[in-house]
Design a protein around this motif. Structure first.
Motif, PDB file in Angstrom:
ATOM      1  N   MET A   1      -7.686  11.518   0.425  1.00 29.27           N
ATOM      2  CA  MET A   1      -6.578  10.675   0.860  1.00 29.27           C
ATOM      3  C   MET A   1      -5.537  10.518  -0.248  1.00 29.27           C
ATOM      4  N   ASP A   2      -5.986  10.419  -1.482  1.00 23.25           N
ATOM      5  CA  ASP A   2      -5.051  10.347  -2.613  1.00 23.25           C
ATOM      6  C   ASP A   2      -4.219  11.619  -2.700  1.00 23.25           C
ATOM      7  N   LYS A   3      -4.853  12.753  -2.471  1.00 18.35           N
ATOM      8  CA  LYS A   3      -4.139  14.034  -2.498  1.00 18.35           C
ATOM      9  C   LYS A   3      -3.043  14.067  -1.445  1.00 18.35           C
ATOM     10  N   LEU A   4      -3.309  13.432  -0.297  1.00 15.36           N
ATOM     11  CA  LEU A   4      -2.319  13.357   0.781  1.00 15.36           C
ATOM     12  C   LEU A   4      -1.382  12.164   0.624  1.00 15.36           C
ATOM     13  N   GLU A   5      -1.561  11.412  -0.470  1.00 23.84           N
ATOM     14  CA  GLU A   5      -0.792  10.187  -0.722  1.00 23.84           C
ATOM     15  C   GLU A   5      -0.897   9.222   0.449  1.00 23.84           C
ATOM     16  N   THR A   6      -2.118   9.053   0.930  1.00 20.62           N
ATOM     17  CA  THR A   6      -2.395   8.174   2.055  1.00 20.62           C
ATOM     18  C   THR A   6      -3.292   7.036   1.588  1.00 20.62           C
ATOM     19  N   PRO A   7      -2.719   5.862   1.379  1.00 19.24           N
ATOM     20  CA  PRO A   7      -3.544   4.729   0.951  1.00 19.24           C
ATOM     21  C   PRO A   7      -4.482   4.291   2.073  1.00 19.24           C
ATOM     22  N   ILE A   8      -5.650   3.850   1.706  1.00 18.98           N
ATOM     23  CA  ILE A   8      -6.668   3.436   2.663  1.00 18.98           C
ATOM     24  C   ILE A   8      -6.961   1.956   2.464  1.00 18.98           C
ATOM     25  N   VAL A   9      -7.054   1.245   3.578  1.00 16.26           N
ATOM     26  CA  VAL A   9      -7.362  -0.184   3.574  1.00 16.26           C
ATOM     27  C   VAL A   9      -8.497  -0.399   4.562  1.00 16.26           C
ATOM     28  N   PHE A  10      -9.429  -1.250   4.225  1.00 13.78           N
ATOM     29  CA  PHE A  10     -10.515  -1.570   5.152  1.00 13.78           C
ATOM     30  C   PHE A  10     -10.386  -3.035   5.535  1.00 13.78           C
ATOM     31  N   LYS A  11     -10.342  -3.304   6.841  1.00 15.13           N
ATOM     32  CA  LYS A  11     -10.250  -4.677   7.346  1.00 15.13           C
ATOM     33  C   LYS A  11     -11.288  -4.851   8.422  1.00 15.13           C
ATOM     34  N   GLN A  12     -11.678  -6.083   8.634  1.00  8.18           N
ATOM     35  CA  GLN A  12     -12.629  -6.378   9.701  1.00  8.18           C
ATOM     36  C   GLN A  12     -12.430  -7.811  10.162  1.00  8.18           C
ATOM     37  N   GLY A  13     -13.037  -8.133  11.262  1.00  8.88           N
ATOM     38  CA  GLY A  13     -13.030  -9.498  11.764  1.00  8.88           C
ATOM     39  C   GLY A  13     -11.637 -10.038  12.026  1.00  8.88           C
ATOM     40  N   ASP A  14     -11.439 -11.298  11.663  1.00 12.85           N
ATOM     41  CA  ASP A  14     -10.165 -11.967  11.919  1.00 12.85           C
ATOM     42  C   ASP A  14      -8.995 -11.284  11.229  1.00 12.85           C
ATOM     43  N   GLU A  15      -9.218 -10.753  10.043  1.00 19.93           N
ATOM     44  CA  GLU A  15      -8.145 -10.070   9.314  1.00 19.93           C
ATOM     45  C   GLU A  15      -7.634  -8.870  10.116  1.00 19.93           C
TER      46      GLU A  15
ATOM     47  N   HIS B   1       0.808  -1.207   0.000  1.00 23.34           N
ATOM     48  CA  HIS B   1       0.000   0.000   0.000  1.00 23.34           C
ATOM     49  C   HIS B   1       0.848   1.266   0.000  1.00 23.34           C
ATOM     50  N   SER B   2       2.148   1.137  -0.028  1.00 24.09           N
ATOM     51  CA  SER B   2       3.020   2.298   0.026  1.00 24.09           C
ATOM     52  C   SER B   2       3.907   2.311  -1.206  1.00 24.09           C
ATOM     53  N   ARG B   3       3.765   3.324  -2.021  1.00 29.30           N
ATOM     54  CA  ARG B   3       4.551   3.396  -3.254  1.00 29.30           C
ATOM     55  C   ARG B   3       5.869   4.124  -3.057  1.00 29.30           C
ATOM     56  N   ARG B   4       5.968   4.908  -2.006  1.00 32.28           N
ATOM     57  CA  ARG B   4       7.169   5.707  -1.775  1.00 32.28           C
ATOM     58  C   ARG B   4       7.599   5.610  -0.332  1.00 32.28           C
ATOM     59  N   TRP B   5       8.847   5.939  -0.130  1.00 32.33           N
ATOM     60  CA  TRP B   5       9.342   6.030   1.243  1.00 32.33           C
ATOM     61  C   TRP B   5       9.118   7.434   1.783  1.00 32.33           C
ATOM     62  N   ARG B   6       8.923   8.392   0.912  1.00 32.05           N
ATOM     63  CA  ARG B   6       8.725   9.776   1.323  1.00 32.05           C
ATOM     64  C   ARG B   6       7.294  10.169   0.993  1.00 32.05           C
TER      65      ARG B   6
ATOM     66  N   ALA C   1     -17.976   4.963   4.122  1.00 32.66           N
ATOM     67  CA  ALA C   1     -17.167   6.169   4.311  1.00 32.66           C
ATOM     68  C   ALA C   1     -15.794   6.012   3.670  1.00 32.66           C
ATOM     69  N   VAL C   2     -15.168   4.878   3.875  1.00 30.21           N
ATOM     70  CA  VAL C   2     -13.842   4.629   3.311  1.00 30.21           C
ATOM     71  C   VAL C   2     -13.911   4.569   1.776  1.00 30.21           C
ATOM     72  N   GLY C   3     -15.039   4.116   1.246  1.00 25.62           N
ATOM     73  CA  GLY C   3     -15.207   4.020  -0.204  1.00 25.62           C
ATOM     74  C   GLY C   3     -15.746   5.269  -0.868  1.00 25.62           C
ATOM     75  N   ASP C   4     -16.085   6.288  -0.083  1.00 23.22           N
ATOM     76  CA  ASP C   4     -16.637   7.516  -0.642  1.00 23.22           C
ATOM     77  C   ASP C   4     -15.634   8.181  -1.578  1.00 23.22           C
ATOM     78  N   PRO C   5     -16.045   8.532  -2.801  1.00 18.68           N
ATOM     79  CA  PRO C   5     -15.113   9.138  -3.761  1.00 18.68           C
ATOM     80  C   PRO C   5     -14.442  10.414  -3.247  1.00 18.68           C
ATOM     81  N   ASP C   6     -15.163  11.255  -2.523  1.00 12.84           N
ATOM     82  CA  ASP C   6     -14.547  12.481  -1.997  1.00 12.84           C
ATOM     83  C   ASP C   6     -13.480  12.160  -0.952  1.00 12.84           C
ATOM     84  N   PHE C   7     -13.773  11.182  -0.096  1.00 11.07           N
ATOM     85  CA  PHE C   7     -12.798  10.769   0.912  1.00 11.07           C
ATOM     86  C   PHE C   7     -11.566  10.170   0.239  1.00 11.07           C
ATOM     87  N   LYS C   8     -11.805   9.284  -0.740  1.00 11.76           N
ATOM     88  CA  LYS C   8     -10.679   8.681  -1.473  1.00 11.76           C
ATOM     89  C   LYS C   8      -9.829   9.759  -2.140  1.00 11.76           C
ATOM     90  N   ALA C   9     -10.481  10.732  -2.757  1.00 13.32           N
ATOM     91  CA  ALA C   9      -9.742  11.812  -3.429  1.00 13.32           C
ATOM     92  C   ALA C   9      -8.905  12.606  -2.433  1.00 13.32           C
TER      93      ALA C   9
END
Length: 124
Positions: free
Chosen positions: A85-99, A23-28, A75-83
């Motif tokens: 987070m993309d602007k901040l270069e912050t990848p988003i992952v959604f997990k639940q349960g055992d994962e 989920h991380s394309r860069r170190w910076r 909320a995590v899938g909302d296009p405005d939220f994704k945009a």
């Protein structure tokens, strides 16, 4: 009272673990081009990332948990939220349960080991 863990969204700016590397394309962080990385500061084994989790008390009724999961997933899938987070270069992952439980336990052990290494935690 022990909480029931069930979902999270995550942002990661740098990491060595396989999951976070996916989920991380860069170190910076591109939004902070003048902020040096830990490696550049002489700490090659240090890493920094942020994750946020939502926890519910053990025994929370399943319909309430299902509604919360559904709302968080939307909320995590909302296009405005994704945009944003993309602007901040912050990848988003959604997990639940055992994962999420596996992620949480692994991260807690990693953090405790790091704190022990610098002598700031007492072993039980």
């Amino acid at each position: 009272m022990r909480s029931q863990r069930y979902c999270y969204s995550s942002g990661s700016s740098s990491s060595r673990s396989r999951e976070r590397r996916r989920h991380s394309r860069r170190w910076r962080v591109g939004a902070l081009p003048d902020v040096p990385t830990f490696k550049e500061l002489g700490y090659p084994d240090a890493e920094f990332y942020i994750w946020a989790g939502v926890f519910a008390p053990k025994g929370t009724p399943e319909p309430a948990l299902a509604k919360l999961r559904e709302t968080l997933r939307a909320a995590v899938g909302d296009p405005d939220f994704k945009a944003a987070m993309d602007k901040l270069e912050t990848p988003i992952v959604f997990k639940q349960g055992d994962e999420f439980a596996r992620f949480f336990e692994t991260d807690a052990r990693r953090l405790a080991a790091g704190v022990r290494k610098v002598g700031r935690i007492e072993a039980k």
